[in-house]
Scaffold this active site. Structure first.
Site, mmCIF file in Angstrom:
data_model
loop_
_atom_site.group_PDB
_atom_site.id
_atom_site.type_symbol
_atom_site.label_atom_id
_atom_site.label_comp_id
_atom_site.label_asym_id
_atom_site.label_seq_id
_atom_site.Cartn_x
_atom_site.Cartn_y
_atom_site.Cartn_z
ATOM 1 N N ASN A 27 2.360 31.674 24.261
ATOM 2 C CA ASN A 27 1.699 30.492 24.802
ATOM 3 C C ASN A 27 0.242 30.485 24.352
ATOM 4 O OD1 ASN A 27 1.810 28.170 26.988
ATOM 5 N ND2 ASN A 27 -0.128 29.248 27.261
ATOM 6 N N ARG B 144 -6.402 -3.699 -19.105
ATOM 7 C CA ARG B 144 -6.304 -4.503 -17.889
ATOM 8 C C ARG B 144 -6.225 -3.652 -16.623
ATOM 9 N NH1 ARG B 144 -1.640 -8.717 -18.577
ATOM 10 N NH2 ARG B 144 -0.992 -7.482 -20.368
ATOM 11 N N ASP C 129 5.080 2.648 -20.428
ATOM 12 C CA ASP C 129 4.704 1.811 -19.289
ATOM 13 C C ASP C 129 5.859 0.943 -18.791
ATOM 14 O OD1 ASP C 129 4.886 -0.029 -21.332
ATOM 15 O OD2 ASP C 129 2.812 -0.725 -21.204
ATOM 16 N N SER D 138 -6.758 29.433 27.997
ATOM 17 C CA SER D 138 -7.549 28.332 27.439
ATOM 18 C C SER D 138 -8.949 28.791 27.039
ATOM 19 C CB SER D 138 -7.653 27.206 28.461
ATOM 20 O OG SER D 138 -6.373 26.685 28.760
#
Length: 475
Positions: A391, A28, A117, A419
């Site tokens: 940083n 099932r 189970d 950046s």
């Protein structure tokens, strides 16, 4: 079950043997995975059963396997003491238990039979079952429950002397089907009479199988004692045979875990949408928002805040950590007072020290970030060792893969990475060094130096007007 604080010892465990039935096909479930390997509350259901079995410290644990037995054995290779018996073909529960005869027949003591189970059993329930069996000198003791909807379960039929027999649903009369007391499938047997009795079972029933439950009537005919323990909480014996039953069992496990954490001082804003595995530890005064997943062996410190949509797996977070919405943390450590996210991704083997800040869309992989280091926006930091108070500017990338293997990037304390920097590993940036915006770093940067790679900026006067004139002339 024994009351809270009661003695839950079970006496001499040297004569206790545990058998777990796990040979069925689980049709099932409609799955290529063995049924007992499906997860309940984050852990395979068989692991729930094995843990409660191991807590009783038995002399042996034997797993009866059949369908997909190789997959099941492979999944349990870490349990070297676990023994296996093969049931092939599967001819019923009585036939399954009989397959353990080569391992257990002739042993003294008792056999506790569990089902792979049925993952919600508590240790205290099994202790009570064993105590009842031993104190009454029974040949068999059955764990039963009284339920409002007994459909599908075997019914317990009693007479003036106690339990008389167990009749399965398909074989029950209308009067027997009206009974509310059910067989849980959990038994204790005295080993001495067990295996001869199993060999005497017949298949004269609707399913043509050897029913283990027929032992109850057989022992009664032999004037042997059969006892019962009736469960206070029938949900403990909930078996799993379908995906919907799997989901319901997981809900019960999650609800229990959430209640335990809330009782210990953790705020869970919406328990119904919070998924916390059983082995997770969460400190007091932590606040967990809706839609959070805490999985595996995760540990969360005190006074943390975990916002909505976060998933944390097998990781350790220190005290007062804030994780903003929709972050993923896997197999990593996060120090105290750190802040992460939103939308940060911390991949395995990362170590973020105290006070680290990761902003939105920052990914860290197999890297160490020192205390107080910040990476606020849109960066990838992989295979890097980054010092304290560094940083990391927006758009920074550690280019860690050279096409054949991963290479290391080292950034020392106090460095400033502008950046849109690309750090082409292997490369290092010294203590206090600066890297200008838009730099591609291919060589080591000495301590205190400034690294730039862009050429001098040029401004082309009247460029726009000149371009328009050329376009109009072509037209």
């Amino acid at each position: 079950m024994p009351p809270p604080g009661a003695d839950t010892t079970i006496g001499d465990v040297r004569d206790l043997h545990i058998v777990i039935l796990a040979a069925g096909k689980g049709t099932r479930m409609k799955s290529a995975l063995p049924k007992v390997l499906h997860r309940v509350g984050g852990r395979p259901m068989i692991e729930h059963v094995l843990r409660v079995a191991e807590s009783l410290e038995p002399q042996s644990i034997t797993l009866v396997v059949g369908h997909m037995r190789d997959s099941l054995k492979e999944a349990l290779t870490s349990r070297s003491a676990l023994r296996f018996a093969v049931q092939e073909p599967q001819l019923g529960t009585g036939h399954a238990l009989l397959q353990t005869a080569p391992l257990l027949e002739g042993q003294s003591g008792v056999l506790l039979m569990l089902s792979g189970d049925v993952p919600l059993l508590n240790r205290g329930t099994l202790v009570s079952l064993l105590e009842r069996h031993r104190s009454h000198g029974a040949a068999a003791t059955v764990l039963t429950a009284v339920v409002d909807q007994p459909y599908g379960y075997g019914r317990v039929v009693r007479n003036s002397d106690g339990i008389a027999r167990i009749v399965e649903e398909r074989d029950a009369s209308p009067a027997e089907r009206a009974l509310k007391e059910i067989n849980s499938g959990i038994f204790v047997f005295s080993i001495e009479p067990l295996f001869d009795a199993l060999r005497g079972l017949a298949t004269g029933n609707a399913q043509g199988e050897y029913y283990l439950t027929d032992l109850v009537a057989a022992f009664r005919r032999q004037k042997l004692s059969v006892e019962t323990v009736v469960l206070d909480d029938p949900s403990e014996t909930r078996g799993i045979n379908s995906r919907s039953e799997l989901a319901e069992a997981s809900r019960i496990v999650r609800q229990k875990k959430n209640e335990e954490l809330m009782a210990a001082g953790v705020t869970i804003e919406d328990p119904s949408t919070t998924y916390i595995d059983d082995d997770v530890i969460v400190g007091a005064d932590t606040v967990i928002h809706p839609g959070v997943y805490l999985e595996g062996t995760t540990q969360i410190g005190v006074a943390c805040e975990i916002h909505a949509g976060v998933r944390i797996m097998n990781s350790v977070l220190g005290d007062r950590v804030t994780v903003q919405n929709f972050c993923v943390i896997t197999g990593s450590r996060v120090g105290a007072d750190a802040t992460l996210g939103p939308f940060a991704h911390v991949r395995p083997d990362s170590d973020l020290r105290d006070g680290v800040h990761l902003g939105n869309f920052v990914e860290v992989k197999k890297s160490t970030l020192g205390a107080g280091t910040k990476a606020g926006h849109l960066s990838y930091l992989g295979d890097a060792t980054i010092g304290e108070k560094v940083n990391i500017g927006a758009g920074t990338i550690t280019c860690n893969y050279d096409g054949e293997r991963k290479q290391q990037t080292v950034i020392e304390d106090g460095a400033f990475i502008g950046s849109d920097t690309q750090l082409v590993a292997p490369v290092s940036v010294g203590r206090g060094a600066y890297v200008g915006s838009g730099t591609t770093v291919r060589e080591n940067v000495p301590a205190g130096a400034l690294a730039v790679s862009a050429g001098k900026q040029r401004n082309l006067e009247n460029w726009k007007a000149t371009k328009k004139n050329k376009q109009s002339q072509k037209a």
